[in-house]
Write a protein that holds these residues in place. Sequence first.
Motif, PDB file in Angstrom:
ATOM      1  N   MET A 143      55.787  52.413  44.711  1.00 35.06           N
ATOM      2  CA  MET A 143      54.932  51.254  44.793  1.00 35.06           C
ATOM      3  C   MET A 143      53.482  51.719  44.747  1.00 35.06           C
ATOM      4  N   GLN A 144      52.701  51.060  43.944  1.00 35.66           N
ATOM      5  CA  GLN A 144      51.290  51.389  43.788  1.00 35.66           C
ATOM      6  C   GLN A 144      50.466  50.682  44.862  1.00 35.66           C
ATOM      7  N   THR A 145      49.444  51.357  45.393  1.00 37.25           N
ATOM      8  CA  THR A 145      48.503  50.750  46.338  1.00 37.25           C
ATOM      9  C   THR A 145      47.099  50.922  45.773  1.00 37.25           C
ATOM     10  N   PHE A 146      46.142  50.152  46.289  1.00 37.23           N
ATOM     11  CA  PHE A 146      44.766  50.271  45.810  1.00 37.23           C
ATOM     12  C   PHE A 146      43.798  49.791  46.877  1.00 37.23           C
ATOM     13  N   LYS A 147      42.531  50.158  46.723  1.00 34.19           N
ATOM     14  CA  LYS A 147      41.489  49.735  47.675  1.00 34.19           C
ATOM     15  C   LYS A 147      40.692  48.545  47.145  1.00 34.19           C
ATOM     16  N   SER A 148      40.171  48.653  45.908  1.00 30.24           N
ATOM     17  CA  SER A 148      39.319  47.576  45.418  1.00 30.24           C
ATOM     18  C   SER A 148      39.728  47.006  44.062  1.00 30.24           C
ATOM     19  N   GLN A 149      40.464  47.773  43.249  1.00 34.69           N
ATOM     20  CA  GLN A 149      40.816  47.280  41.923  1.00 34.69           C
ATOM     21  C   GLN A 149      42.071  47.975  41.409  1.00 34.69           C
ATOM     22  N   ALA A 150      42.896  47.201  40.686  1.00 33.05           N
ATOM     23  CA  ALA A 150      44.112  47.761  40.088  1.00 33.05           C
ATOM     24  C   ALA A 150      44.524  46.880  38.908  1.00 33.05           C
ATOM     25  N   ALA A 151      45.411  47.398  38.091  1.00 31.19           N
ATOM     26  CA  ALA A 151      45.933  46.634  36.961  1.00 31.19           C
ATOM     27  C   ALA A 151      47.447  46.661  36.996  1.00 31.19           C
ATOM     28  N   GLN A 152      48.031  45.572  36.520  1.00 35.50           N
ATOM     29  CA  GLN A 152      49.483  45.519  36.365  1.00 35.50           C
ATOM     30  C   GLN A 152      49.770  44.714  35.104  1.00 35.50           C
ATOM     31  N   GLY A 153      50.026  45.421  34.029  1.00 32.57           N
ATOM     32  CA  GLY A 153      50.356  44.738  32.778  1.00 32.57           C
ATOM     33  C   GLY A 153      49.222  43.878  32.261  1.00 32.57           C
ATOM     34  N   ASP A 154      49.412  42.566  32.257  1.00 27.47           N
ATOM     35  CA  ASP A 154      48.485  41.625  31.628  1.00 27.47           C
ATOM     36  C   ASP A 154      47.304  41.211  32.493  1.00 27.47           C
ATOM     37  N   PHE A 155      47.126  41.789  33.662  1.00 28.17           N
ATOM     38  CA  PHE A 155      46.001  41.359  34.482  1.00 28.17           C
ATOM     39  C   PHE A 155      45.365  42.515  35.261  1.00 28.17           C
ATOM     40  N   LEU A 156      44.113  42.254  35.677  1.00 32.01           N
ATOM     41  CA  LEU A 156      43.341  43.165  36.516  1.00 32.01           C
ATOM     42  C   LEU A 156      43.068  42.424  37.818  1.00 32.01           C
ATOM     43  N   ILE A 157      43.297  43.066  38.943  1.00 26.98           N
ATOM     44  CA  ILE A 157      43.053  42.458  40.250  1.00 26.98           C
ATOM     45  C   ILE A 157      41.916  43.215  40.930  1.00 26.98           C
ATOM     46  N   THR A 158      40.915  42.468  41.426  1.00 29.18           N
ATOM     47  CA  THR A 158      39.728  43.049  42.041  1.00 29.18           C
ATOM     48  C   THR A 158      39.439  42.342  43.356  1.00 29.18           C
ATOM     49  N   ARG A 159      39.211  43.116  44.415  1.00 25.38           N
ATOM     50  CA  ARG A 159      38.844  42.521  45.703  1.00 25.38           C
ATOM     51  C   ARG A 159      37.446  41.914  45.590  1.00 25.38           C
ATOM     52  N   VAL A 160      37.270  40.702  46.122  1.00 25.59           N
ATOM     53  CA  VAL A 160      35.972  40.016  46.121  1.00 25.59           C
ATOM     54  C   VAL A 160      35.646  39.554  47.537  1.00 25.59           C
ATOM     55  N   ALA A 161      34.397  39.179  47.750  1.00 28.33           N
ATOM     56  CA  ALA A 161      33.938  38.810  49.089  1.00 28.33           C
ATOM     57  C   ALA A 161      34.343  37.396  49.498  1.00 28.33           C
ATOM     58  N   ALA A 162      34.416  36.464  48.526  1.00 25.59           N
ATOM     59  CA  ALA A 162      34.674  35.076  48.891  1.00 25.59           C
ATOM     60  C   ALA A 162      35.377  34.328  47.771  1.00 25.59           C
ATOM     61  N   LEU A 163      36.042  33.276  48.147  1.00 23.78           N
ATOM     62  CA  LEU A 163      36.693  32.365  47.214  1.00 23.78           C
ATOM     63  C   LEU A 163      35.637  31.381  46.706  1.00 23.78           C
ATOM     64  N   PRO A 164      35.524  31.147  45.400  1.00 17.02           N
ATOM     65  CA  PRO A 164      34.561  30.161  44.905  1.00 17.02           C
ATOM     66  C   PRO A 164      34.826  28.782  45.512  1.00 17.02           C
ATOM     67  N   LYS A 165      33.766  28.039  45.779  1.00 18.89           N
ATOM     68  CA  LYS A 165      33.891  26.743  46.457  1.00 18.89           C
ATOM     69  C   LYS A 165      34.705  25.724  45.674  1.00 18.89           C
ATOM     70  N   ARG A 166      34.657  25.770  44.355  1.00 23.50           N
ATOM     71  CA  ARG A 166      35.376  24.773  43.554  1.00 23.50           C
ATOM     72  C   ARG A 166      36.804  25.175  43.208  1.00 23.50           C
ATOM     73  N   ALA A 167      37.268  26.277  43.745  1.00 20.28           N
ATOM     74  CA  ALA A 167      38.629  26.739  43.446  1.00 20.28           C
ATOM     75  C   ALA A 167      39.662  25.781  44.027  1.00 20.28           C
ATOM     76  N   GLU A 168      40.683  25.516  43.232  1.00 22.17           N
ATOM     77  CA  GLU A 168      41.756  24.600  43.633  1.00 22.17           C
ATOM     78  C   GLU A 168      43.073  25.358  43.711  1.00 22.17           C
ATOM     79  N   PRO A 169      43.900  25.069  44.718  1.00 24.55           N
ATOM     80  CA  PRO A 169      45.171  25.789  44.827  1.00 24.55           C
ATOM     81  C   PRO A 169      46.112  25.472  43.669  1.00 24.55           C
TER      82      PRO A 169
END
Length: 112
Positions: free
Chosen positions: A1-27
Amino acid sequence: MQTFKSQAAQGDFLITRVAALPKRAEPVYEKDGVAILAHSETGHHHVIDAKAATLYRLPEAIYEAFLVVEKAAVIEHRRTWDTHEALKVDPGIYRINRQREYVPEGYRLASD
């Protein structure tokens, strides 16, 4: 299993840690107990347990989503062959950038 601190990729996407969720984001509502981070036309989605994390999108966003992880979870690629290694995600807020590809009409989401 892969672990990461701030950024990683898995196939079709890149995941990056950010400070906050944008205000207009919808679940984005889960399906069958999972949030689908990257949809596959063949059903081999990249998923995370919806009990541990919630996926959000901005209304106009096609290539980007946000993931709020409440408790450590694992992103899995649901394919039995040639699968991407599972990715452990710690609690936090993350931006998910989808891979895109150029076609004569413009850009589109990359597909697997």
